[in-house]
Design a protein around this motif. Structure first.
Motif, PDB file in Angstrom:
ATOM      1  N   VAL A   1      39.061 -38.040  76.092  1.00  0.00           N
ATOM      2  CA  VAL A   1      39.601 -37.552  74.824  1.00  0.00           C
ATOM      3  C   VAL A   1      38.530 -37.698  73.758  1.00  0.00           C
ATOM      4  O   VAL A   1      37.902 -38.753  73.631  1.00  0.00           O
ATOM      5  N   GLN A   2      38.315 -36.638  72.992  1.00  0.00           N
ATOM      6  CA  GLN A   2      37.348 -36.689  71.899  1.00  0.00           C
ATOM      7  C   GLN A   2      38.049 -36.262  70.612  1.00  0.00           C
ATOM      8  O   GLN A   2      38.874 -35.346  70.620  1.00  0.00           O
ATOM      9  N   LEU A   3      37.714 -36.948  69.547  1.00  0.00           N
ATOM     10  CA  LEU A   3      38.243 -36.605  68.237  1.00  0.00           C
ATOM     11  C   LEU A   3      37.086 -36.344  67.295  1.00  0.00           C
ATOM     12  O   LEU A   3      36.117 -37.113  67.257  1.00  0.00           O
ATOM     13  N   GLN A   4      37.175 -35.286  66.550  1.00  0.00           N
ATOM     14  CA  GLN A   4      36.149 -34.966  65.570  1.00  0.00           C
ATOM     15  C   GLN A   4      36.812 -34.746  64.217  1.00  0.00           C
ATOM     16  O   GLN A   4      37.611 -33.822  64.071  1.00  0.00           O
ATOM     17  N   ALA A   5      36.464 -35.613  63.274  1.00  0.00           N
ATOM     18  CA  ALA A   5      37.028 -35.521  61.927  1.00  0.00           C
ATOM     19  C   ALA A   5      36.053 -34.806  61.011  1.00  0.00           C
ATOM     20  O   ALA A   5      34.844 -35.016  61.099  1.00  0.00           O
ATOM     21  N   TYR A   6      36.595 -33.975  60.129  1.00  0.00           N
ATOM     22  CA  TYR A   6      35.739 -33.277  59.175  1.00  0.00           C
ATOM     23  C   TYR A   6      36.557 -32.892  57.955  1.00  0.00           C
ATOM     24  O   TYR A   6      37.790 -33.002  57.967  1.00  0.00           O
ATOM     25  N   GLY A   7      35.869 -32.458  56.914  1.00  0.00           N
ATOM     26  CA  GLY A   7      36.547 -32.004  55.705  1.00  0.00           C
ATOM     27  C   GLY A   7      36.369 -32.892  54.494  1.00  0.00           C
ATOM     28  O   GLY A   7      36.868 -32.582  53.412  1.00  0.00           O
ATOM     29  N   GLY A   8      35.683 -34.013  54.651  1.00  0.00           N
ATOM     30  CA  GLY A   8      35.474 -34.888  53.514  1.00  0.00           C
ATOM     31  C   GLY A   8      34.535 -34.275  52.492  1.00  0.00           C
ATOM     32  O   GLY A   8      33.918 -33.241  52.721  1.00  0.00           O
ATOM     33  N   GLY A   9      34.427 -34.934  51.362  1.00  0.00           N
ATOM     34  CA  GLY A   9      33.555 -34.450  50.309  1.00  0.00           C
ATOM     35  C   GLY A   9      33.798 -35.226  49.036  1.00  0.00           C
ATOM     36  O   GLY A   9      34.454 -36.273  49.046  1.00  0.00           O
ATOM     37  N   THR A  10      33.261 -34.701  47.944  1.00  0.00           N
ATOM     38  CA  THR A  10      33.419 -35.319  46.640  1.00  0.00           C
ATOM     39  C   THR A  10      34.304 -34.449  45.770  1.00  0.00           C
ATOM     40  O   THR A  10      34.110 -33.225  45.711  1.00  0.00           O
ATOM     41  N   VAL A  11      35.260 -35.083  45.131  1.00  0.00           N
ATOM     42  CA  VAL A  11      36.206 -34.348  44.306  1.00  0.00           C
ATOM     43  C   VAL A  11      36.535 -35.200  43.081  1.00  0.00           C
ATOM     44  O   VAL A  11      36.460 -36.429  43.138  1.00  0.00           O
ATOM     45  N   GLN A  12      36.888 -34.549  41.997  1.00  0.00           N
ATOM     46  CA  GLN A  12      37.303 -35.284  40.805  1.00  0.00           C
ATOM     47  C   GLN A  12      38.739 -35.781  40.952  1.00  0.00           C
ATOM     48  O   GLN A  12      39.537 -35.211  41.707  1.00  0.00           O
ATOM     49  N   ALA A  13      39.044 -36.832  40.238  1.00  0.00           N
ATOM     50  CA  ALA A  13      40.402 -37.365  40.242  1.00  0.00           C
ATOM     51  C   ALA A  13      41.394 -36.256  39.889  1.00  0.00           C
ATOM     52  O   ALA A  13      41.149 -35.456  38.977  1.00  0.00           O
ATOM     53  N   GLY A  14      42.491 -36.236  40.626  1.00  0.00           N
ATOM     54  CA  GLY A  14      43.493 -35.190  40.445  1.00  0.00           C
ATOM     55  C   GLY A  14      43.301 -34.001  41.362  1.00  0.00           C
ATOM     56  O   GLY A  14      44.180 -33.144  41.468  1.00  0.00           O
ATOM     57  N   GLY A  15      42.169 -33.946  42.012  1.00  0.00           N
ATOM     58  CA  GLY A  15      41.870 -32.832  42.896  1.00  0.00           C
ATOM     59  C   GLY A  15      42.461 -33.003  44.287  1.00  0.00           C
ATOM     60  O   GLY A  15      43.207 -33.955  44.556  1.00  0.00           O
ATOM     61  N   SER A  16      42.111 -32.071  45.167  1.00  0.00           N
ATOM     62  CA  SER A  16      42.659 -32.044  46.523  1.00  0.00           C
ATOM     63  C   SER A  16      41.559 -31.857  47.546  1.00  0.00           C
ATOM     64  O   SER A  16      40.511 -31.266  47.250  1.00  0.00           O
ATOM     65  N   LEU A  17      41.821 -32.358  48.724  1.00  0.00           N
ATOM     66  CA  LEU A  17      40.967 -32.139  49.891  1.00  0.00           C
ATOM     67  C   LEU A  17      41.863 -32.055  51.117  1.00  0.00           C
ATOM     68  O   LEU A  17      42.946 -32.654  51.141  1.00  0.00           O
ATOM     69  N   ARG A  18      41.389 -31.330  52.119  1.00  0.00           N
ATOM     70  CA  ARG A  18      42.103 -31.324  53.392  1.00  0.00           C
ATOM     71  C   ARG A  18      41.161 -31.793  54.486  1.00  0.00           C
ATOM     72  O   ARG A  18      40.111 -31.173  54.723  1.00  0.00           O
TER      73      ARG A  18
END
Length: 113
Positions: free
Chosen positions: A1-18
């Protein structure tokens, strides 16, 4: 089983990320969790999605984060809204298969104030 996480980054407070966690190497759906570890702190559970679709969340993210699975069942998402500086951490996805835990490599989320 392999898991690959992605989608991080820098965002201002109040913002969104997936964030996304791609699971491969198994034909079975697995209970999948998102954890996070902030600098100098222990890794903590953020959200869980079971094979039956049940979800649980840490109190600190309830109402702001949503964990879900795509139609293929191979990718688990963590939608993060109304982000706060205290959400800054490396986020990891985790799944357990036959008692063996598997971890993704982690993706960094930075929330600036």
């Amino acid at each position: 089983v392999q898991l690959q996480a992605y989608g991080g980054g820098t965002v201002q407070a109040g913002g969104s990320l997936r964030l996304s966690c791609a699971v491969s190497g198994t034909v079975f759906r697995l209970n999948t969790d998102w954890y996070r570890q902030a600098p100098g702190k222990q890794r903590e559970s953020v959200a869980r999605l079971t094979t039956s679709g049940e979800t649980t969340y840490a109190d600190s993210v309830k109402g702001r984060f949503t964990i879900s699975r795509d139609n293929t069942g191979n990718t688990v998402h963590l939608q993060m809204n109304s982000l706060k500086p205290e959400d800054t951490a490396v986020y990891y996805c985790n799944a357990v298969r036959l008692g063996v835990p598997y971890w993704g490599q982690g993706t960094l989320v930075t929330v600036s104030s």
